[in-house]
Design a protein around this motif. Structure first.
Motif, short mmCIF file in Angstrom:
data_model
loop_
_atom_site.label_atom_id
_atom_site.label_comp_id
_atom_site.label_asym_id
_atom_site.label_seq_id
_atom_site.Cartn_x
_atom_site.Cartn_y
_atom_site.Cartn_z
N ASN A 174 3.31 7.16 -16.11
CA ASN A 174 1.88 7.33 -15.87
C ASN A 174 1.58 6.93 -14.43
OD1 ASN A 174 -0.83 6.08 -15.58
ND2 ASN A 174 -1.10 6.94 -17.63
N SER A 175 0.93 7.80 -13.68
CA SER A 175 0.69 7.55 -12.25
C SER A 175 -0.17 6.31 -12.01
CB SER A 175 0.01 8.75 -11.60
OG SER A 175 0.88 9.84 -11.59
N ASP A 176 -1.21 6.15 -12.82
CA ASP A 176 -2.10 4.99 -12.63
C ASP A 176 -1.35 3.69 -12.85
OD1 ASP A 176 -4.18 6.63 -12.09
OD2 ASP A 176 -4.98 6.64 -14.14
N LEU A 177 -0.54 3.68 -13.91
CA LEU A 177 0.21 2.46 -14.20
C LEU A 177 1.19 2.16 -13.08
CD1 LEU A 177 1.12 2.50 -18.00
CD2 LEU A 177 -0.58 1.11 -16.81
N ALA A 178 1.87 3.18 -12.59
CA ALA A 178 2.86 2.98 -11.53
C ALA A 178 2.18 2.43 -10.29
CB ALA A 178 3.57 4.30 -11.21
N GLU A 179 1.02 2.98 -9.95
CA GLU A 179 0.33 2.51 -8.76
C GLU A 179 -0.12 1.06 -8.93
OE1 GLU A 179 -2.89 4.98 -7.40
OE2 GLU A 179 -3.63 3.39 -6.07
N ARG A 180 -0.68 0.75 -10.10
CA ARG A 180 -1.13 -0.63 -10.34
C ARG A 180 0.02 -1.61 -10.30
NH1 ARG A 180 -5.73 -1.85 -14.66
NH2 ARG A 180 -6.87 0.10 -14.61
N ALA A 181 1.12 -1.24 -10.95
CA ALA A 181 2.28 -2.12 -10.96
C ALA A 181 2.76 -2.36 -9.53
CB ALA A 181 3.40 -1.50 -11.80
N ALA A 182 2.78 -1.30 -8.74
CA ALA A 182 3.25 -1.45 -7.35
C ALA A 182 2.33 -2.39 -6.57
CB ALA A 182 3.32 -0.08 -6.68
N ARG A 183 1.05 -2.31 -6.83
CA ARG A 183 0.10 -3.17 -6.11
C ARG A 183 0.30 -4.65 -6.43
NH1 ARG A 183 -3.29 -0.56 -3.21
NH2 ARG A 183 -3.79 1.60 -3.76
N LEU A 184 0.82 -4.92 -7.63
CA LEU A 184 0.99 -6.32 -8.03
C LEU A 184 2.43 -6.81 -7.87
CD1 LEU A 184 -1.13 -6.25 -11.31
CD2 LEU A 184 -1.82 -7.11 -9.04
N ALA A 185 3.34 -5.87 -7.58
CA ALA A 185 4.76 -6.20 -7.67
C ALA A 185 5.18 -7.32 -6.73
CB ALA A 185 5.60 -4.95 -7.41
N GLU A 233 0.83 -1.21 0.00
CA GLU A 233 0.00 0.00 0.00
C GLU A 233 0.87 1.26 0.00
OE1 GLU A 233 -3.36 0.59 -0.15
OE2 GLU A 233 -3.28 -1.48 -0.83
N ARG A 234 1.89 1.23 0.85
CA ARG A 234 2.76 2.42 0.94
C ARG A 234 3.51 2.64 -0.36
NH1 ARG A 234 4.45 -0.22 5.89
NH2 ARG A 234 6.43 -0.67 4.84
N VAL A 235 4.04 1.54 -0.91
CA VAL A 235 4.83 1.66 -2.14
C VAL A 235 3.94 2.15 -3.28
CG1 VAL A 235 6.16 0.39 -3.87
CG2 VAL A 235 6.54 -0.04 -1.44
N ALA A 236 2.69 1.69 -3.30
CA ALA A 236 1.77 2.13 -4.35
C ALA A 236 1.53 3.63 -4.26
CB ALA A 236 0.46 1.35 -4.25
N ALA A 237 1.32 4.11 -3.04
CA ALA A 237 1.09 5.55 -2.85
C ALA A 237 2.33 6.35 -3.26
CB ALA A 237 0.74 5.83 -1.38
N LEU A 238 3.49 5.84 -2.87
CA LEU A 238 4.73 6.54 -3.17
C LEU A 238 5.04 6.51 -4.67
CD1 LEU A 238 7.17 8.05 -2.11
CD2 LEU A 238 8.19 5.87 -1.44
N ALA A 239 4.80 5.35 -5.28
CA ALA A 239 5.06 5.22 -6.72
C ALA A 239 4.19 6.21 -7.49
CB ALA A 239 4.80 3.80 -7.19
N ARG A 240 2.99 6.39 -7.00
CA ARG A 240 2.06 7.34 -7.63
C ARG A 240 2.64 8.75 -7.58
NH1 ARG A 240 -2.94 6.77 -9.33
NH2 ARG A 240 -3.74 8.80 -9.91
N GLU A 241 3.19 9.12 -6.43
CA GLU A 241 3.79 10.45 -6.27
C GLU A 241 5.02 10.62 -7.16
OE1 GLU A 241 3.35 13.02 -3.84
OE2 GLU A 241 1.41 12.23 -3.21
N LEU A 242 5.81 9.56 -7.24
CA LEU A 242 7.07 9.66 -7.97
C LEU A 242 6.86 9.65 -9.49
CD1 LEU A 242 9.31 7.22 -5.89
CD2 LEU A 242 9.82 9.64 -6.31
N ALA A 243 5.78 8.99 -9.91
CA ALA A 243 5.58 8.73 -11.34
C ALA A 243 5.78 9.96 -12.23
CB ALA A 243 4.22 8.09 -11.57
N PRO A 244 5.07 11.09 -11.96
CA PRO A 244 5.24 12.22 -12.88
C PRO A 244 6.67 12.73 -12.92
CG PRO A 244 3.84 12.80 -10.97
CD PRO A 244 4.09 11.33 -10.90
N LYS A 245 7.39 12.58 -11.83
CA LYS A 245 8.77 13.11 -11.80
C LYS A 245 9.72 12.26 -12.62
CE LYS A 245 7.75 14.82 -7.24
NZ LYS A 245 7.72 14.40 -5.86
N VAL A 246 9.34 11.01 -12.88
CA VAL A 246 10.23 10.16 -13.68
C VAL A 246 9.62 9.89 -15.07
CG1 VAL A 246 11.17 9.07 -11.62
CG2 VAL A 246 9.28 7.96 -12.81
#
Lengths: 299, 734
Positions: free
Chosen positions: B377-388, B361-374
């Motif tokens: 896509n925020s949605d993809l980053a969050e989904r990937a983190a949830r399944l990682a 959960e934490r990584v998903a939230a963080l990945a979402r925040e980081l996504a635009p800076k790298v």
């Protein structure tokens, strides 16, 4: 020393067992019969785990049926069984030529050392339930693990002296190798040339099917939980009364009951740890008491 | 000159312990000889599955005579002191001592003891048992009724000096001049009297290749050969090669064949199953680069049937193993990753930091925040983190923990690339449709999941890649993720771990780093630098901290961010040093307090280039001169130089010129820095070289007029301040 020579192949699964028995009997082992309780491994027979403790010499060999409820596969997997045989040898103290004795036992059941690649690959054995560990190897024959070879160092959390050498042969697997059979149920149980040839499947398939149903579907978890508590209580009473042998029996019973509950998937990881710790306390308690009494009797 | 040969022959020594034991035995023996005053010539150390051996040549027959001096009291010392000296030196009368003169101390007694050399046999007979008894194995054992400890039962000790057995006994085991060969091919025992004879006898009669290097080469050559003969190529594996070198005394390489149907499994699975369970090398087709349905096994015997039974037996065992793997593969594919992820709630990540599900959960939230800076896509980053992390509960990863991530990627593709994935062309661009390239083409639809809901094929691939790469880099030589979604998840996972462990104060200490936090931090550094990701580390570390507080209700006793930042700084320094950057330049830039890692590296690079130029080198010299004067004067005054330069106090043109030059250079440098053009900033500051040189040539800083002096010192501080824009020059060597 001349190069070793193998005997001709045994005629059947039981012939293989008989040869191992005769061989180890000739090395001065008492040939015991299987322990009359459900155990998960031949090591747990008191003839190994308890006799490894204390100062007295000891040599024994026996077949031990082993029950591992979670490994049962309704007779559908050619390599996995919920009930199978181990052949167990313990020599205390281990003779200096135990490796040679062991290799000769393989030659005795028809494994030709000039044709097959036999190796001793590091594998240190540990059984936390009885507080035991030792150093040794798994023995490979052409890449297949055919035995476990261990020099016990501790049992019941106590250093052992003298040190025992312990050999465990996985009989079905070994036989499948010797006979070149890919499905355990096709092993010739008795001599295929005899009047009533029986395969391993003729003897055990139905049992595997029905026991699997017990293990995975029908075991009454609530009742087993009660049994577990009962065994635990009895084991402790026996230990407190200074009777380690029956106390150990009830530890074995508790252990098997736990294995059944576990196979049903009825416990969480945390509960699981707690069960294992309770069995360990019983087994260790009995082992420690036995060791102490053996020292006293030897003194 | 004589030769010593020692062999410790035991039951099978674990392969992983042999090389170290070989070196330890050599070191112990040479150290023991040196301590006994024995000089020695060449040393050869050997090891194999059943033995450690050392041969030392160039030995004398006895150790050198030694004369030992013991200083005593002065000749006029009290009787008591002289008596004590005699007792201690083992003398009966003071006549046996000599008198020495010392110009300062006067005359004093010296006892001289002549120690005759000892026969080497005696030294060896004393030394070897001590070495054997004190030898350190990672795990050792007792056996029988003995007290001796060794890695496995010790069976023989061969100890020959100058052709003769050195007699001794350890725990009932007598030394001898006999060794033993291969169990089947040439057991012996064989008597030997020299190293040359020992090596040859074992090779010719004992069927033992005693040198590790010989066995390693033998295996490598044979393996390449059997593959080449079949038109195939060996998949090299150094670690496995080292291991099998320790498992065979007489290596014989055999090419085996397995059922080609197993090649439908992911190649990582096939290879790992071969390697970890069976110690086989994988084999590939040289044209396609794909795994072939063969394997290479190293046997320890020249089988009488040419290895046919060994090849067949090994193939059968491998089939059983791969059958298991296929069972897991089929079962896992049929279980949606989302379903697996649910089970993560029952596994602790770290007691104080919650379960793995909490971490996800934490990584998903963080990945979402980081996504635009790298650039992800925020949605993809969050989904990937949830399944990682879902594959951690899969059957395959349970069997092969090394495949974490890798399997998740396969399952994501298998489950996500079903028939009804919306083709990219029909979607209105949430993300680009470039083919990111995946390991497997497409799979049949095996289990409908939410994974593909609303996703394009490219999206699924990105998620799969992110799952597969988010543990990377796993070591200094491992590649870093490069796809933006993978970068976001990989960074989020590592930052979460680091901030979490800092929060509960479980930092690495000394050589102890049980949670591999150094590796995680170095991973962050590498991901950022190698992808040129622009992040302000101070800000970025505050995000996971907030997530811990809000989601995990974790209380931070102290703010760990500064400490964690300096931990990153250390990793960055290590990284840059490994790349060959100058240590002092890194320190000079770090002193600026910059927290954007990419900019730090650019600054270091620009600075290094600048110092290579003549202007740079001269400016550095000018800076040093200014700094030295300032240091001396500040010390004299007992106070730091403060305040601004007063232009009305200039007495010489050179002062005025320098002042103007500094103002110009600073404003130009600042403009260049704002544009992150560090070369231009350096160039602007390089303009100071002339005025600085001229200033020092003709202006006396230490003027008699106190006002003039103070103003000139202030001018010097403004040079320092100007240069501090690009680096702290005081940290630069030279």
């Amino acid at each position: 020393m001349t190069a070793p020579v193998a005997r001709e192949k045994p005629a059947s699964f039981q012939d293989l067992i008989l040869r191992l028995q005769a061989y180890w009997a000739a090395q001065g082992c008492a040939i015991l019969q299987p322990y009359d309780m459900e155990v998960g491994a031949g090591t747990l027979h008191p003839a190994t785990v308890l006799r490894a403790l204390g100062p007295k010499d000891w040599r024994a060999a026996y077949v031990q049926p082993s029950r591992r409820p979670a490994d049962a596969r309704y007779g559908e997997n050619p390599n996995r069984l919920g009930h199978y045989y181990q052949f167990q040898v313990i020599l205390k103290p281990n003779p200096a030529d135990l490796q040679d004795l062991y290799l000769n036992s393989l030659y005795e059941i028809g494994i030709d050392p000039m044709v097959h690649d036999i190796r001793f690959v590091e594998d240190d054995w540990e059984n936390p339930t009885v507080g035991a560990w030792g150093l040794g190897w798994e023995v490979w024959c052409d890449g297949m693990e055919v035995s476990q070879y261990t020099y016990f160092q501790q049992v019941g959390g106590l250093d052992v002296f003298p040190v025992s050498g312990e050999l465990t042969y996985g009989l079905e697997r070994l036989a499948m190798y010797v006979f070149g059979v890919d499905n355990v149920y096709n092993l010739p149980f008795n001599d295929p040339a005899s009047q009533t040839p029986l395969s391993y499947g003729d003897v055990f398939l139905q049992n595997e099917i029905e026991q699997s149903a017990l293990n995975f579907e029908l075991a009454d978890v609530e009742m087993l939980q009660t049994w577990f508590s009962g065994c635990e209580k009895q084991s402790k009473t026996l230990r407190d009364a200074g009777k380690p042998l029956p106390a150990y029996d009830y530890a074995l019973k508790a252990s098997h009951v736990f294995n059944l509950i576990d196979a049903r998937g009825a416990i969480s990881p945390t509960e699981r740890q707690a069960f294992i710790a309770r069995v360990r306390d019983l087994a260790r308690g009995a082992a420690e008491l036995w060791a102490k009494q053996e020292e006293e009797r030897a003194a | 000159m004589a030769e010593l040969l020692l062999e410790l022959f035991s039951e099978e020594i674990p392969a992983r312990m042999q090389a170290k034991a070989e070196a330890d035995l050599r070191d112990a023996l040479t150290k023991g000889l040196a301590e006994a005053g024995v000089e020695y010539g060449d040393v050869v150390a050997l090891s194999g599955p059943r033995r450690l051996a050392v041969a030392i040549s160039g030995l004398p027959e006895k150790s050198a005579d030694v004369s030992e001096e013991k200083k005593g009291p002065k000749v006029d010392a009290p009787e008591k002191a002289i008596e004590g000296f005699l007792r201690g030196a083992g003398l009966t009368s003071i006549d046996q001592a000599q008198v020495r003169s010392d110009p300062k101390k006067g005359d004093f007694y010296v006892a001289i003891r002549e120690i005759p050399g000892r026969p080497l046999e005696d030294i060896i007979a004393g030394l070897v048992p001590d070495i054997v008894r004190g030898f350190h194995w990672p795990k050792s054992m007792r056996w029988g009724r003995g007290e001796l400890r060794w890695v496995r039962p010790l069976q023989r000790i061969l100890c020959v000096f100058d052709g003769k057995t050195v007699e001794f006994e350890i725990d009932g085991l007598k030394s001898s001049n006999e060794t033993e060969g291969h169990r089947v091919h040439g057991r012996g025992p064989f008597k030997v009297s020299s190293y040359a004879e020992y090596k040859e006898t074992l090779q010719e009669n004992g069927f033992v290749a005693i040198a590790r290097e010989d066995r390693r080469l033998l295996i490598e050559d044979q393996a390449h050969m059997v593959c080449a003969q079949a038109g195939l190529e060996l998949v090299e594996d150094k670690g496995l090669l080292e291991e099998v070198t320790g498992l065979a005394e007489w290596p014989v390489v055999i090419l085996g064949e397995m059922d080609p149907a197993f090649l439908s499994l992911p190649p990582e699975v096939v290879q790992l199953s071969m390697r970890t369970h069976q110690k086989y090398f994988a084999v590939r087709n040289p044209e396609t680069g794909e795994l072939a349905s063969n394997f290479v096994v190293v046997a320890n015997i020249e089988a009488s049937d040419g290895g046919k039974s060994i090849a067949e037996g090994n193939a059968r065992v491998l089939s059983a193993r791969l059958d298991d793997a296929r069972f897991f593969w089929e079962q896992d594919k049929a279980t949606p990753l989302e379903k697996m992820a649910e089970k993560l709630a029952t596994i602790d990540f770290k007691k104080e930091l919650g379960t793995i599900a909490d971490k996800v959960e934490r990584v998903a939230a963080l990945a979402r925040e980081l996504a635009p800076k790298v650039g992800a896509n925020s949605d993809l980053a969050e989904r990937a983190a949830r399944l990682a992390k879902a594959d951690l509960v899969s059957g395959m990863v349970g069997e092969f923990p090394e495949l974490q991530g890798v399997m998740g990627a396969y399952y994501a593709l298998e489950q996500g690339l079903g028939n009804d994935v919306i083709p990219d062309a029909q979607r209105s661009g949430t993300q680009s449709s470039e083919d990111t390239g995946s390991r497997i083409s497409s799979g049949e639809l095996s289990g409908m999941t939410n994974l593909q809901a609303g996703l394009s094929e490219a999206g699924v691939r990105k998620i799969a890649d992110a799952i597969g790469d988010h543990y990377k880099p796993q070591g200094p030589s491992d590649a870093v993720p490069t796809e933006p979604v993978a970068i976001a998840v990989a960074l989020a996972d590592k930052l979460d771990t680091l901030v979490g462990f800092w929060a509960i104060d479980e930092k690495p200490t000394g050589s102890k780093d049980p949670f591999a936090l150094r590796r995680a931090a170095l991973g962050v550094v590498r991901i950022i630098l190698e992808n040129e990701v622009r992040l302000k580390m101070l800000d970025e570390l505050a995000v996971p901290r907030t997530i811990f507080v809000t989601r995990q209700h974790l209380r931070f006793e102290t703010n760990p961010i500064d400490d964690l930042l300096s931990f990153f700084a250390d990793r960055l320094k290590q990284y840059l040093r490994d790349q060959g950057a100058r240590h002092d330049l890194i320190d000079a830039v770090f002193a600026l307090g910059e927290d954007d890692l990419v900019l730090i590296v650019k600054r270091v690079e620009a600075l290094a280039a600048f110092l290579e130029t003549e202007d740079g080198a001269n400016l550095l010299a000018g800076y040093k001169r200014a700094a030295n004067i300032l240091k001396a004067e500040e010390k004299k005054d007992g106070a730091a130089v403060e305040g601004n330069v007063d232009a009305s106090l200039f007495a010489q043109d050179e002062e005025r010129a320098l002042h103007t030059a500094i103002e110009t250079a600073v404003s130009r440098a600042d403009a260049a820095l704002a544009a992150e053009d560090f070369e231009a900033a350096m160039a602007a500051l390089a303009e100071l070289r002339g005025p600085v040189d001229a200033f020092f040539d003709s202006v006396t800083v230490n003027a008699d007029d106190e006002k003039l002096r103070a103003n000139r010192l202030r001018l010097l501080t403004s040079i320092r301040a100007a240069l501090f824009r690009v680096a702290d020059f005081s940290k630069i060597a030279g």
